[in-house]
Design an enzyme around this catalytic site. Structure first.
Site, mmCIF file in Angstrom:
data_model
loop_
_atom_site.group_PDB
_atom_site.id
_atom_site.type_symbol
_atom_site.label_atom_id
_atom_site.label_comp_id
_atom_site.label_asym_id
_atom_site.label_seq_id
_atom_site.Cartn_x
_atom_site.Cartn_y
_atom_site.Cartn_z
ATOM 1 N N TYR A 32 25.771 39.485 26.694
ATOM 2 C CA TYR A 32 26.807 40.046 27.577
ATOM 3 C C TYR A 32 27.708 40.979 26.778
ATOM 4 O O TYR A 32 27.921 42.140 27.164
ATOM 5 C CB TYR A 32 27.652 38.939 28.227
ATOM 6 C CG TYR A 32 28.936 39.495 28.784
ATOM 7 C CD1 TYR A 32 30.140 39.345 28.107
ATOM 8 C CD2 TYR A 32 28.935 40.234 29.969
ATOM 9 C CE1 TYR A 32 31.302 39.910 28.587
ATOM 10 C CE2 TYR A 32 30.094 40.798 30.462
ATOM 11 C CZ TYR A 32 31.284 40.633 29.759
ATOM 12 O OH TYR A 32 32.437 41.196 30.238
ATOM 13 N N SER A 44 35.633 44.986 27.257
ATOM 14 C CA SER A 44 36.128 43.643 26.944
ATOM 15 C C SER A 44 36.483 43.536 25.477
ATOM 16 O O SER A 44 35.829 44.147 24.632
ATOM 17 C CB SER A 44 35.039 42.621 27.297
ATOM 18 O OG SER A 44 35.340 41.361 26.742
ATOM 19 N N LYS A 63 28.456 45.360 26.870
ATOM 20 C CA LYS A 63 29.734 46.088 26.915
ATOM 21 C C LYS A 63 29.781 47.150 25.805
ATOM 22 O O LYS A 63 30.153 48.301 26.033
ATOM 23 C CB LYS A 63 30.904 45.119 26.769
ATOM 24 C CG LYS A 63 31.146 44.275 27.984
ATOM 25 C CD LYS A 63 31.406 45.133 29.228
ATOM 26 C CE LYS A 63 31.430 44.348 30.497
ATOM 27 N NZ LYS A 63 31.579 45.169 31.707
HETATM 28 P P1 NAD Z 1 33.191 39.467 39.136
HETATM 29 O O1 NAD Z 1 31.844 38.876 38.948
HETATM 30 O O2 NAD Z 1 34.212 38.735 39.916
HETATM 31 O O3 NAD Z 1 33.061 40.916 39.803
HETATM 32 C C1 NAD Z 1 31.965 41.741 39.556
HETATM 33 C C2 NAD Z 1 31.536 42.305 40.909
HETATM 34 O O4 NAD Z 1 30.457 43.195 40.709
HETATM 35 C C3 NAD Z 1 31.062 41.226 41.902
HETATM 36 O O5 NAD Z 1 31.662 41.451 43.146
HETATM 37 C C4 NAD Z 1 29.550 41.433 41.975
HETATM 38 O O6 NAD Z 1 29.037 41.132 43.264
HETATM 39 C C5 NAD Z 1 29.442 42.930 41.669
HETATM 40 N N1 NAD Z 1 28.177 43.347 41.049
HETATM 41 C C6 NAD Z 1 27.572 42.832 39.957
HETATM 42 N N2 NAD Z 1 26.429 43.508 39.702
HETATM 43 C C7 NAD Z 1 26.340 44.503 40.646
HETATM 44 C C8 NAD Z 1 25.406 45.527 40.919
HETATM 45 N N3 NAD Z 1 24.307 45.681 40.185
HETATM 46 N N4 NAD Z 1 25.648 46.366 41.959
HETATM 47 C C9 NAD Z 1 26.749 46.212 42.735
HETATM 48 N N5 NAD Z 1 27.674 45.244 42.537
HETATM 49 C C10 NAD Z 1 27.464 44.410 41.496
HETATM 50 O O7 NAD Z 1 33.733 39.809 37.666
HETATM 51 P P2 NAD Z 1 35.198 40.232 37.205
HETATM 52 O O8 NAD Z 1 35.788 39.082 36.456
HETATM 53 O O9 NAD Z 1 35.926 40.858 38.317
HETATM 54 O O10 NAD Z 1 34.848 41.357 36.102
HETATM 55 C C11 NAD Z 1 34.778 42.704 36.497
HETATM 56 C C12 NAD Z 1 34.392 43.511 35.276
HETATM 57 O O11 NAD Z 1 35.321 43.273 34.221
HETATM 58 C C13 NAD Z 1 33.024 43.160 34.714
HETATM 59 O O12 NAD Z 1 32.409 44.352 34.255
HETATM 60 C C14 NAD Z 1 33.338 42.261 33.527
HETATM 61 O O13 NAD Z 1 32.350 42.350 32.525
HETATM 62 C C15 NAD Z 1 34.635 42.869 33.052
HETATM 63 N N6 NAD Z 1 35.472 41.916 32.308
HETATM 64 C C16 NAD Z 1 35.806 40.726 32.883
HETATM 65 C C17 NAD Z 1 36.593 39.806 32.152
HETATM 66 C C18 NAD Z 1 36.961 38.480 32.744
HETATM 67 O O14 NAD Z 1 37.340 37.571 31.979
HETATM 68 N N7 NAD Z 1 36.886 38.306 34.037
HETATM 69 C C19 NAD Z 1 37.040 40.142 30.872
HETATM 70 C C20 NAD Z 1 36.683 41.373 30.333
HETATM 71 C C21 NAD Z 1 35.892 42.266 31.065
HETATM 72 C C1 WQD Z 2 39.301 30.538 26.578
HETATM 73 C C2 WQD Z 2 39.602 29.404 25.618
HETATM 74 C C3 WQD Z 2 37.692 28.064 25.021
HETATM 75 C C4 WQD Z 2 36.996 26.356 28.949
HETATM 76 C C5 WQD Z 2 35.403 34.793 27.962
HETATM 77 C C6 WQD Z 2 34.318 35.754 27.579
HETATM 78 C C7 WQD Z 2 34.893 37.152 27.470
HETATM 79 C C8 WQD Z 2 35.633 37.507 28.741
HETATM 80 C C9 WQD Z 2 36.690 36.468 29.041
HETATM 81 C C10 WQD Z 2 34.163 38.814 30.097
HETATM 82 C C11 WQD Z 2 38.521 29.251 24.550
HETATM 83 C C12 WQD Z 2 38.722 27.243 25.775
HETATM 84 C C13 WQD Z 2 37.528 27.089 27.906
HETATM 85 C C14 WQD Z 2 37.080 24.934 28.916
HETATM 86 C C15 WQD Z 2 38.237 25.087 26.820
HETATM 87 N N1 WQD Z 2 34.754 37.628 29.839
HETATM 88 N N2 WQD Z 2 38.134 26.461 26.862
HETATM 89 N N3 WQD Z 2 37.700 24.348 27.838
HETATM 90 O O1 WQD Z 2 35.775 32.554 25.878
HETATM 91 O O2 WQD Z 2 38.022 33.701 25.478
HETATM 92 O O3 WQD Z 2 36.340 34.788 26.940
HETATM 93 O O4 WQD Z 2 36.034 35.198 29.166
HETATM 94 O O5 WQD Z 2 34.319 39.838 29.516
HETATM 95 O O6 WQD Z 2 33.851 38.042 27.236
HETATM 96 O O7 WQD Z 2 33.840 35.395 26.297
HETATM 97 O O8 WQD Z 2 37.502 32.744 27.729
HETATM 98 O O9 WQD Z 2 38.330 31.150 29.389
HETATM 99 O O10 WQD Z 2 35.982 30.828 28.473
HETATM 100 O O11 WQD Z 2 37.949 30.345 27.027
HETATM 101 O O12 WQD Z 2 38.783 24.531 25.848
HETATM 102 O O13 WQD Z 2 36.602 24.208 29.833
HETATM 103 O O14 WQD Z 2 39.613 28.180 26.338
HETATM 104 O O15 WQD Z 2 37.170 27.328 23.924
HETATM 105 O O16 WQD Z 2 39.147 28.914 23.323
HETATM 106 P P1 WQD Z 2 36.887 33.377 26.386
HETATM 107 P P2 WQD Z 2 37.395 31.233 28.250
#
Ligand code: NAD
Ligand code: WQD
Length: 338
Positions: free
Chosen positions: A150, A125, A154
Site C-alpha cells: 500500500y 500519505s 503511494k
Molecule cells: P475510503 O476507502 O473511505 O475512500 C476511498 C473511496 O474510493 C471509497 O469510496 C471507494 O469506494 C473508492 N474507490 C476505491 N477504488 C476505486 C476505484 N478504482 N474507482 C472508483 N472509486 C474507488 O478511504 P479514505 O480513508 O477516505 O482515503 C482516501 C484516500 O486518502 C486514499 O487514497 C488513501 O490512500 C488516502 N489516505 C488515507 C489515510 C487514512 O488514514 N484514511 C491516510 C493517508 C492517506
Molecule cells: C495508530 C497507532 C498502532 C489499532 C495507518 C496506515 C497509514 C494511514 C493511516 C493510509 C499505532 C496503534 C492501532 C489498535 C493499537 N493509512 N493501534 N491498537 O498504523 O499509524 O497508519 O493508517 O494511508 O498508511 O499505516 O494508524 O490507526 O492503524 O495505528 O494499539 O487496535 O495505534 O500500533 O501505533 P497507522 P493506525
C-alpha cells in the site's frame, strides 16, 4: 469552477466534498462504491443543501472515466482519493493494490490529459517517510522503503505524477501527505465506515466504547516514547478536508504550470496511543477496556509533521481542539449504531 472528486463517497472524500460545496465549487463525484455506500450522497446533500453529481465508475476503466469527464463538461481540477488503503490487506493482495491504486492513477492522468484538465490534488500519505530519522518530519525528509505494498503504491503514484508533469507541461499537482485522519463531521451524518474489524486505532476505540468490541489491544508499550506506546499525528478529517480546498484554490489562482508541490498535512503534534485513549475516555465520559499486547509488525515508533510549509504556503492550519475531534468520533459511532 467544477471539481471532479474520485473516491468522493469515502471517508476523507465525502468530508472534502462538503467543504468544496461550502466554498461554492460544483462537484462531480466518481466512485465505484468498493468501500463506501450510496447513502453518503444524500447525507452530503443533507449537510450542504446541494446534491453533488455522481458517477458510479471505476477509475481504472479509462473509457468509462473519460465519459464521466465528457458528460460533465469542463472539469477544472481533480482531487484523487480513489484507492484501497488497508495496509495489512495490501500485503495479502498486493497485485490488487497495484492494479487499483497505480492503475487507477495512470488511467486518471491519461483522461486528464486528453480532456484538458490541468490541476490535480493527490491523496498521499506520511507512510512514504517510514520511520523518519529526524522529527518532526518535513517535506524534505528522505523517503524510505515502504513498509507495505500500500505504502509503495503511494510513493509510486507520486513519481508517476512528477513524470506526467514533465511530459504534460501545463499540468500541475499538489501531493498532500496525510498523517492520521480521525473523527467525523460535527453533524454526525458522515464519518468513517470501516468494514469488518477496524485496522485503525480510533474506530476500534469507538467500537469498544459502544460495546461492539470486548476490549482494545494496545500494540506495545515498550517503545522509546514517554509512555512506551507509539506516537502519531492525529488530524481532524474536517480540517484535512479544508486543506484540500486551500490547495485547490491556490493551484487554480496562481498559474502553476509544470509545478508539483508536496505538503505534509498534520497538526504538528505527536500523541501516543495511551494518550489518545485516555483523552477519548475523558472527553466522552466513557470507559474503554484495554490490554497491552505485543507490537504490531510494520508499526513505526513515532511520526509527526513539521507543518511550517502547509501553514505558510497554503495558509492552512489544523484548527479544531482535540477534545472536539474525539467527541465527533464518539457522536458518529453512536449515530451509526442507532
Ligand atoms: P475510503 O476507502 O473511505 O475512500 C476511498 C473511496 O474510493 C471509497 O469510496 C471507494 O469506494 C473508492 N474507490 C476505491 N477504488 C476505486 C476505484 N478504482 N474507482 C472508483 N472509486 C474507488 O478511504 P479514505 O480513508 O477516505 O482515503 C482516501 C484516500 O486518502 C486514499 O487514497 C488513501 O490512500 C488516502 N489516505 C488515507 C489515510 C487514512 O488514514 N484514511 C491516510 C493517508 C492517506
Ligand atoms: C495508530 C497507532 C498502532 C489499532 C495507518 C496506515 C497509514 C494511514 C493511516 C493510509 C499505532 C496503534 C492501532 C489498535 C493499537 N493509512 N493501534 N491498537 O498504523 O499509524 O497508519 O493508517 O494511508 O498508511 O499505516 O494508524 O490507526 O492503524 O495505528 O494499539 O487496535 O495505534 O500500533 O501505533 P497507522 P493506525
Amino acid at each position: 469552477m467544477k471539481i471532479l472528486v474520485t473516491g468522493g463517497l469515502g471517508y476523507i472524500g465525502s468530508h472534502t466534498v462538503v467543504e468544496l460545496q461550502n466554498e461554492g465549487f460544483d462537484v462531480v463525484i466518481v466512485d465505484n462504491l468498493s468501500n463506501s455506500e450510496i447513502s453518503v450522497l444524500d447525507r452530503i446533500e443533507a449537510i450542504t443543501g446541494k446534491k453533488p453529481a455522481f458517477e458510479n465508475c471505476d477509475v481504472c476503466n479509462t473509457e468509462a472515466l473519460r465519459n464521466c469527464f465528457e458528460t460533465h463538461g469542463k472539469i477544472d481540477a481533480v482531487i484523487h482519493f480513489a484507492a484501497y488503503k488497508a495496509v495489512g490487506e495490501s500485503v495479502e493482495n498486493s497485485l490488487n493494490y497495484y492494479k487499483n491504486n497505480v492503475g487507477g492513477m495512470i488511467s486518471l492522468l491519461e483522461v486528464m490529459k486528453t480532456c484538458g484538465t490541468e490541476h490535480l490534488v493527490f491523496s498521499s500519505s506520511c507512510t512514504v517517510y517510514g520511520q523518519p530519522d529526524v522529527l518532526p518530519v518535513t517535506e524534505l525528509s528522505p523517503l524510505k522503503k515502504a513498509e507495505s505494498p500500500y505504502g509503495n503504491t503511494k510513493a509510486m503514484c507520486e513519481d508517476i505524477i512528477r513524470d506526467a508533469i514533465i511530459s504534460y507541461k501545463s499540468f500541475s499537482a499538489n501531493l498532500l501527505r496525510y498523517f492520521n485522519p480521525i473523527g467525523a463531521h460535527p453533524s454526525a451524518l458522515i464519518g468513517e465506515l470501516p468494514k469488518g474489524i477496524p485496522n485503525n486505532l480510533l474506530p476500534f476505540v469507538t467500537q469498544t466504547a459502544v460495546g461492539l468490541r470486548k476490549e482494545l489491544s494496545v500494540f506495545g508499550d515498550d517503545y522509546n516514547t514517554p509512555d512506551g506506546s507509539c506516537i502519531r499525528d492525529y488530524i481532524y478529517v474536517v480540517d484535512l478536508a479544508k486543506a484540500h480546498v486551500c490547495a485547490l484554490k491556490r493551484m487554480i489562482n496562481i498559474a502553476q504550470n509544470g509545478n508539483c508541490e508536496v505538503f505534509n498535512v498534520g497538526t504538528g503534534n505527536g500523541v501516543s496511543v495511551l494518550e489518545i485513549l485516555n483523552e477519548f475516555m475523558k472527553a466522552n465520559g466513557v470507559n474503554v477496556p484495554y490490554k497491552i499486547v505485543g507490537r504490531r509488525s510494520g508499526d513505526i515508533e513515532k511520526v509527526w509533521a513539521d507543518t511550517t510549509k502547509v501553514n505558510e504556503v497554503l495558509g492552512w492550519k489544523a484548527q479544531t481542539p482535540f477534545i472536539e475531534v474525539l467527541q465527533s468520533a464518539w457522536r458518529w459511532e453512536k449515530k451509526i449504531r442507532g
